[in-house]
Structures are given as structure tokens and as C-alpha cells.
Design a protein around this motif. Structure first.
Motif, short mmCIF file in Angstrom:
data_model
loop_
_atom_site.label_atom_id
_atom_site.label_comp_id
_atom_site.label_asym_id
_atom_site.label_seq_id
_atom_site.Cartn_x
_atom_site.Cartn_y
_atom_site.Cartn_z
N LEU A 46 0.82 -1.22 0.00
CA LEU A 46 0.00 0.00 0.00
C LEU A 46 0.85 1.26 0.00
CD1 LEU A 46 -2.76 -1.04 2.58
CD2 LEU A 46 -3.14 -0.54 0.16
N VAL A 47 1.87 1.30 0.84
CA VAL A 47 2.64 2.53 1.04
C VAL A 47 3.82 2.62 0.08
CG1 VAL A 47 3.98 3.88 2.70
CG2 VAL A 47 1.93 2.64 3.45
N ASN A 48 4.65 1.60 0.05
CA ASN A 48 5.88 1.66 -0.75
C ASN A 48 5.63 1.40 -2.23
OD1 ASN A 48 6.80 1.82 1.86
ND2 ASN A 48 8.53 0.46 1.59
N ALA A 49 4.75 0.42 -2.53
CA ALA A 49 4.49 0.09 -3.93
C ALA A 49 3.35 0.90 -4.52
CB ALA A 49 4.21 -1.41 -4.07
N GLY A 50 2.54 1.55 -3.70
CA GLY A 50 1.45 2.38 -4.20
C GLY A 50 0.28 1.62 -4.77
N TRP A 51 0.06 0.39 -4.33
CA TRP A 51 -1.05 -0.42 -4.84
C TRP A 51 -2.36 0.04 -4.21
CZ3 TRP A 51 -0.04 -6.28 -5.84
CH2 TRP A 51 1.09 -6.42 -6.64
N GLY A 52 -3.46 -0.36 -4.84
CA GLY A 52 -4.78 -0.12 -4.29
C GLY A 52 -5.08 -1.12 -3.18
N VAL A 53 -6.17 -0.86 -2.46
CA VAL A 53 -6.51 -1.68 -1.29
C VAL A 53 -6.82 -3.12 -1.70
CG1 VAL A 53 -8.17 -2.01 0.57
CG2 VAL A 53 -7.33 0.29 0.03
N ILE A 54 -7.69 -3.30 -2.69
CA ILE A 54 -8.11 -4.66 -3.07
C ILE A 54 -6.94 -5.48 -3.62
CG2 ILE A 54 -9.58 -5.99 -4.64
CD1 ILE A 54 -11.71 -3.86 -4.33
N PRO A 55 -6.14 -4.97 -4.58
CA PRO A 55 -4.99 -5.77 -5.04
C PRO A 55 -4.01 -6.10 -3.93
CG PRO A 55 -5.42 -3.95 -6.54
CD PRO A 55 -6.26 -3.71 -5.35
N SER A 98 12.04 -8.87 7.20
CA SER A 98 13.15 -7.94 7.45
C SER A 98 13.73 -7.41 6.14
CB SER A 98 14.24 -8.63 8.27
OG SER A 98 13.74 -9.05 9.53
N ILE A 99 13.68 -8.23 5.10
CA ILE A 99 14.16 -7.77 3.79
C ILE A 99 13.24 -6.68 3.24
CG2 ILE A 99 14.55 -8.46 1.39
CD1 ILE A 99 15.42 -11.19 2.45
N LEU A 100 11.92 -6.85 3.45
CA LEU A 100 10.98 -5.83 2.99
C LEU A 100 11.21 -4.52 3.71
CD1 LEU A 100 7.58 -7.77 2.69
CD2 LEU A 100 8.97 -6.86 0.83
N SER A 101 11.34 -4.60 5.03
CA SER A 101 11.55 -3.37 5.81
C SER A 101 12.01 -3.74 7.20
CB SER A 101 10.27 -2.55 5.88
OG SER A 101 10.45 -1.40 6.68
N THR A 102 12.94 -2.95 7.72
CA THR A 102 13.39 -3.13 9.10
C THR A 102 12.72 -2.15 10.04
OG1 THR A 102 15.27 -1.66 8.66
CG2 THR A 102 15.62 -4.04 8.37
N GLU A 103 11.87 -1.29 9.52
CA GLU A 103 11.17 -0.30 10.32
C GLU A 103 9.68 -0.39 10.08
OE1 GLU A 103 12.79 3.45 9.22
OE2 GLU A 103 14.74 3.10 10.19
N THR A 104 8.93 0.20 10.98
CA THR A 104 7.48 0.23 10.85
C THR A 104 7.07 1.02 9.61
OG1 THR A 104 7.17 0.06 13.24
CG2 THR A 104 5.32 0.92 11.96
N ILE A 105 6.16 0.44 8.81
CA ILE A 105 5.66 1.10 7.61
C ILE A 105 4.31 1.72 7.91
CG2 ILE A 105 4.95 0.78 5.22
CD1 ILE A 105 6.81 -1.60 5.04
N GLN A 109 -1.86 6.02 3.12
CA GLN A 109 -2.54 4.92 2.44
C GLN A 109 -3.11 3.89 3.43
OE1 GLN A 109 0.49 6.02 1.96
NE2 GLN A 109 0.98 6.28 -0.22
N MET A 110 -2.59 3.87 4.66
CA MET A 110 -3.07 2.92 5.66
C MET A 110 -4.38 3.37 6.28
SD MET A 110 -0.72 0.62 5.55
CE MET A 110 -1.13 -0.36 6.97
N ASN A 111 -4.76 4.63 6.04
CA ASN A 111 -6.03 5.13 6.55
C ASN A 111 -7.09 5.00 5.46
OD1 ASN A 111 -4.78 5.96 9.02
ND2 ASN A 111 -3.93 7.72 7.91
N GLY A 112 -8.12 5.74 5.53
CA GLY A 112 -9.14 5.72 4.48
C GLY A 112 -9.84 4.38 4.39
N ALA A 113 -9.96 3.87 3.16
CA ALA A 113 -10.71 2.63 2.93
C ALA A 113 -10.07 1.45 3.63
CB ALA A 113 -10.79 2.37 1.42
N PHE A 114 -8.73 1.39 3.63
CA PHE A 114 -8.07 0.26 4.29
C PHE A 114 -8.26 0.32 5.80
CE2 PHE A 114 -4.33 -1.81 6.20
CZ PHE A 114 -4.49 -3.08 5.67
N GLY A 115 -8.15 1.49 6.37
CA GLY A 115 -8.33 1.61 7.82
C GLY A 115 -9.75 1.29 8.26
N GLN A 116 -10.71 1.47 7.38
CA GLN A 116 -12.09 1.19 7.74
C GLN A 116 -12.40 -0.30 7.85
OE1 GLN A 116 -14.52 3.24 4.88
NE2 GLN A 116 -14.03 5.28 5.68
#
Length: 294
Positions: A46-55, A98-105, A109-116
Motif C-alpha cells: 500500500l505505502v511503498n508500492a502504491g497499490w490499491g486496497v483490493i490488489p 526484514s528484507i521488505l523493511s526493518t522499520e514500521t511502515i 494509504q493505511m487510513n481511508g478505505a483500508f483503515g475502515q
């Protein structure tokens, strides 16, 4: 009560995911890594790749199924002990995270439709709780009213005997691990939606409480691993941990509480089996005495 039920959704899904493997006498210790990787993957998409919620959600669930398939190949295909095999695969899942990310992402994009996803609900109860309830109903129906459910129990009670009478024990064991992987993916997505972030290693703390709930639940509703007992055990554990938090207990007391519950559940299960065996022996002895006297 609403807070406890809503808070029990993700731990409940984690514990419910163990019901089928444990019924087949398989230990899946990768659930923490699998759930953590799913949680991190959906946030990364959602955040790094910029994908939509459903995909992003669909790909995450497919990845969780792939993790279950990988566990099945390791445990069933390669015939590696489930305890050791899934412990290793769990470490691999954590490494991929850990390869994807070593920190919290986190991000907008995590709010809105996904957060609901984790906040929408009815009567103060959110969607994750209803999903946990739905999984409970499905597992209960499968175990109680289908041939497959009875066969999974048979595999757990006597693997070799079940194989001799024609039950496809390896296939059932494989499927149970795949189902667990899918449930872990759902739990990871719901957790990411509820906290609006994805964190590496976030699934590990849920491992102990999930097993505590599964074993505590096995002491209820027939003395074997079952969905309703597991869900009630999760609510009990959630009530205990919430109570410890409200009285200001140190954070380590929650893990201690889960560990003690697991030990008590195992001890109670062993005591129950011992009482049943002793009663059976006494009944057989009385029947032999009656037969000899007659």
C-alpha cells in the motif's frame, strides 16, 4: 465487553488457525512469522508500492496461502517433524519481512478505505470480530458435520491406523497447514488495518497466547481441539490481559499469564485423560468380577 470482544479478534484468528493442525497432531510454530509477514507485506504494497486496497489485500492473502503451501511441502512432503520444520519456516518468514523493511511502515494509504476494514461494524462490534466468529462457525461445522473433519481427528488420534483404513492422512495434514496459512494472512491484514501500520516481528508475541487458547479450548466441548472452546479461551485470555493492563501491571505479566494458562491447560488435559483411563480400568475390572461370579 465490546472492547474485549473486538480486541480478541486477531488473537482469536491466530488461535483458530491452530485448530485443524493440532487436531491432526501437527504443531505450526510459524504462525507468528506468517502473520507478521502478512502484516508487513500489505503495508509495503500500500505505502511503498502504491497499490490499491483490493490488489494489496488479495496478493497478501495469496502470499499467506503460499506460506501454508511451503509449510506443507516441508512437513508433509519432506517428512520433517512439524515442530522443527515450522520453527525453521517461521524464521524464514521473519527474514523475508526484514528484507521488505526493518522499520514500521505507515502512511496516509493505511487510513481511508483500508483503515475502515477494522473499524466498520454493527452495534459496537467490528468486522474483525465477526470474521473471527465466521471462521469459528466454519471450523465447527467442518469438524462436527463433515467426513473431512472426522478424518482429521482420526489422523490426530492414530496416524498409522487412519492410513491403513484408507484415509489420505498426508493430504489432510497438508490441507490443514494451508488453511492455517490463509487464516494467518487474514489476521495480518486485519491487524495492519486496526493499527494503521505494518511492523516487522509484530506476530511473534501472539504465538504463546494462541497456543494457550487452543490447548485451553481443548479442555472444553468434548476434550479435543475445537473452534468454540478456542474462541471462548481467547476471550478469557483477553479478559485477563485487559485486567492486568487496567490495574497497571508490568508488561511482562501478560506473557506470564498466558504461559501459566498454557501450563494449567496442559495439566488439566493430562489429568482428565488419566481420570478417564483409570475409570475405564475400574469398569473393566468390575465387569470381569461380575462375569466370574455369575
Amino acid at each position: 465487553m465490546k472492547s474485549i470482544l473486538n480486541g480478541a479478534a486477531v488473537p482469536g484468528l491466530m488461535a483458530l488457525g491452530l485448530v485443524l493442525p493440532l487436531s491432526a497432531r501437527l504443531f505450526d510454530l510459524s504462525i507468528g512469522g506468517a502473520m507478521g509477514l502478512s502484516n508487513l507485506l500489505v503495508a509495503w504494497l500500500l505505502v511503498n508500492a502504491g497499490w490499491g486496497v483490493i490488489p494489496a489485500v488479495v496478493v497478501t492473502l495469496l502470499a499467506s496461502v503460499a506460506m501454508g503451501l511451503f509449510n506443507g511441502v516441508i512437513v508433509v512432503g519432506a517428512r520433517i517433524d512439524s515442530f522443527i520444520g515450522t520453527l525453521a519456516t517461521g524464521a524464514l518468514f521473519a527474514t523475508i519481512g526484514s528484507i521488505l523493511s526493518t522499520e514500521t511502515i505507515t502512511g496516509a494509504q493505511m487510513n481511508g478505505a483500508f483503515g475502515q476494514i477494522a473499524t466498520v461494524g454493527i452495534g459496537g462490534l467490528t468486522l474483525p470480530f465477526f470474521l473471527a466468529l465466521l471462521v469459528t462457525l466454519v471450523l465447527w461445522f467442518v469438524q462436527r458435520y463433515t467426513v473431512t473433519g472426522r478424518q482429521i481427528y482420526a489422523v490426530g488420534f492414530n496416524d498409522r491406523g487412519s492410513n491403513l483404513i484408507g484415509i489420505r492422512t498426508r493430504r489432510l495434514s497438508f490441507v490443514s497447514l494451508v488453511v492455517t496459512g490463509l487464516i494467518m494472512g487474514v489476521a495480518g491484514v486485519l491487524l495492519a488495518s486496526s493499527v494503521n501500520s505494518g511492523s516487522p516481528g509484530i506476530g511473534d508475541p501472539y504465538l504463546l497466547s494462541a497456543y494457550a487458547a487452543a490447548f485451553l479450548g481443548s479442555t472444553q466441548f468434548g476434550g479435543r481441539f475445537n473452534a468454540w472452546g478456542t474462541l471462548l479461551a481467547v476471550i478469557l485470555l483477553q479478559t485477563g490481559t485487559n485486567g492486568l493492563f487496567l490495574v497497571g501491571a508490568p508488561p511482562w505479566t501478560q506473557s506470564m499469564f498466558s504461559g501459566l494458562v498454557l501450563l494449567l491447560a496442559l495439566g488439566g488435559s493430562s489429568l482428565e485423560q488419566a481420570i478417564k483411563v483409570r475409570s475405564w480400568i475400574r469398569a473393566k475390572g468390575r465387569s470381569r468380577v461380575n462375569a466370574a461370579s455369575s
